[in-house]
Design a protein around this motif. Sequence first.
Motif, short mmCIF file in Angstrom:
data_model
loop_
_atom_site.label_atom_id
_atom_site.label_comp_id
_atom_site.label_asym_id
_atom_site.label_seq_id
_atom_site.Cartn_x
_atom_site.Cartn_y
_atom_site.Cartn_z
N ARG A 107 0.99 9.58 7.37
CA ARG A 107 1.32 8.80 6.22
C ARG A 107 1.08 9.28 4.76
NH1 ARG A 107 -1.57 3.74 2.74
NH2 ARG A 107 -2.59 6.01 2.63
N ASN A 108 0.01 10.62 4.93
CA ASN A 108 -0.18 11.59 4.32
C ASN A 108 0.79 12.87 4.48
OD1 ASN A 108 -2.91 9.52 4.24
ND2 ASN A 108 -4.30 11.71 4.76
N ASP A 113 -9.40 15.37 0.94
CA ASP A 113 -10.77 15.21 -0.19
C ASP A 113 -10.72 17.63 -0.19
OD1 ASP A 113 -12.98 14.38 2.19
OD2 ASP A 113 -11.55 15.98 2.63
N ASP A 114 -11.47 17.82 0.65
CA ASP A 114 -11.30 19.09 0.04
C ASP A 114 -10.71 20.05 -0.37
OD1 ASP A 114 -13.14 19.91 3.59
OD2 ASP A 114 -14.15 18.94 1.86
N LYS A 158 0.63 -0.94 0.26
CA LYS A 158 -0.23 -0.42 0.12
C LYS A 158 0.78 1.09 0.02
CE LYS A 158 -4.69 -0.50 1.86
NZ LYS A 158 -5.90 -0.83 2.44
N LYS A 194 2.49 1.56 -3.71
CA LYS A 194 1.09 2.14 -4.15
C LYS A 194 1.39 3.96 -4.12
CE LYS A 194 -3.56 2.24 -4.92
NZ LYS A 194 -4.45 1.34 -4.19
N LEU A 195 1.00 4.48 -3.01
CA LEU A 195 0.79 5.73 -2.68
C LEU A 195 2.35 6.57 -2.51
CD1 LEU A 195 -1.29 7.33 -0.84
CD2 LEU A 195 0.62 7.75 0.32
N PHE A 215 -0.11 13.96 -7.95
CA PHE A 215 -1.12 13.28 -8.03
C PHE A 215 -2.07 14.60 -8.72
CE2 PHE A 215 -5.20 10.84 -7.47
CZ PHE A 215 -6.24 11.49 -7.65
N PHE A 255 -8.02 18.95 -2.25
CA PHE A 255 -8.62 18.82 -3.59
C PHE A 255 -9.51 19.02 -4.82
CE2 PHE A 255 -7.35 16.21 -7.46
CZ PHE A 255 -8.47 15.76 -8.10
N GLU A 274 -9.85 8.04 11.14
CA GLU A 274 -10.13 7.17 10.21
C GLU A 274 -8.91 5.81 9.00
OE1 GLU A 274 -14.54 9.12 10.34
OE2 GLU A 274 -12.67 10.08 9.20
N ALA A 275 -8.41 6.83 8.95
CA ALA A 275 -7.49 6.09 7.58
C ALA A 275 -6.16 5.86 8.36
CB ALA A 275 -6.75 7.81 6.32
N ALA A 299 1.67 7.38 -6.84
CA ALA A 299 0.57 8.19 -7.35
C ALA A 299 1.04 9.74 -6.71
CB ALA A 299 -0.42 7.40 -6.81
N MET A 300 1.30 9.81 -5.22
CA MET A 300 1.70 11.09 -5.36
C MET A 300 2.94 11.64 -5.76
SD MET A 300 -1.01 12.01 -3.25
CE MET A 300 -1.23 12.12 -2.15
N LYS A 304 -3.91 16.30 -11.93
CA LYS A 304 -5.40 16.50 -12.21
C LYS A 304 -4.94 18.26 -12.63
CE LYS A 304 -6.24 12.71 -11.85
NZ LYS A 304 -6.98 11.06 -11.97
#
Lengths: 70, 354
Positions: B160-161, B235-236, B37, B40-41, B274, B238, B220-221, B44-45, B278
């Motif tokens: 990790r974020n 999310d906000d 995992k 993968k991050l 990422f 992004f 939560e993550a 992407a990041m 975008k």
Amino acid sequence: MDEFLSRLAEILEVDSVNDKDVLEKFDCWDSLTMLSIIALVSEVYGKQLNNKEVRDAKTIGGLKSLINGK
Amino acid sequence: MDLTFRNKKITGVLSILPKREITFEEEISNYNFSEAKSLKLKRAMGYNKHRVAALGQCSSDFCIAGLQYLFENNLLNKDDIDALILVTQSPDYFMPPTGNIIQGHFEMKHDMICLDINQGCAGFEIGLIEAFMLLDQEQIKKVVLLNADVLSPKVSKRDRNSNPLIGDAAAITIVEKDYNNSNIFANVRMDGTNAFALMIPAGGFRMPCSEDTSKMVEDEAGNFRSKENLVMKGDDVFNFVQREVPSMIHNLLSAAHTSIEMIDWFMFHQPNKFMLNKLADAIGVSREKMPTNIVENFGNSSGVTVPLNISYNLGDLLKKETRRVCLAGFGVGLTWSSILMDIGKLQFNEIITI
């Protein structure tokens, strides 16, 4: 919707998705997956979802309703 | 807010990085996730390696080292500095302002303006706009813009974020009057209704540090952080960037009566690969014109990523030639800002390490 669903399947790392599939049961379900879904919806539909809405949608079917409802 | 400036130019950019480099792999065991995992991050990041300050290295240390380098190499004369702007969200102290500490360290003249500005991701643009406004004064001929962000001490090692992303750095940009009828276009937008999308909850006056604020809590993550650590609603943020930045850029280009094709480079703040990819797609800019490689090499140093982007990717080019550049910053505040200007024939455009 078809193109969206096939790209969604790619993000979820499966061959295809069904309405009844539970989102958090996908192996790769994590915060990056959620962000990728949010990005996909933004790109394809120009609509903005947040993490809570995606989690509350619970299934693929729920996600489709959420998008259509916005 | 749309702004225009005439006859101002950037004459030099120096980026200052800490020596310490940490790779994503070295820190993988801090995070609560499988290696698969985490990798993968990474893909992407754009996580790869990041530069992190040594213990005790603060914002003023980077700025002082950079100024020292410029003085020693005869690239700047301390008596010529009419204004010193420091844009930072990691001041050495709450009081006194860090800009004053730097001014005092070099015994610069009393007859000058020092200004600390609390801005982050859009800090370079906000700082430049301030510099341009100051240069409208006859007495102000040379402005030194310092951007410094040393936020790694505020990021949880088990987040990790944020941890793989965070980078420490500073930059010095010299801004002066120009006499070639040059035009600069800029815009600034603010949205404080989402002010808490990026924050450090404790340590200020609203929530002072306590035993409680230092406790590590799982989110939560599966990330662990305390109230004294940086926290972002990914999310906000992004959605905000996708929603607001493309229209800001299109407005800027339209105010300047120009188009994407006429711009040589889009030198944007670097949150992560990422988001930037975008964003490039949403604006309609080719990825060749918009570098996204700062995070994977140095980390995200907030406002400093833009001058670092310029030093790293356009180093020699902008010393020899001139290019039409669109700068943009977006993030904490929420603040978003962009500038369209020609940059070139720089006296210096490089990176030093301390």
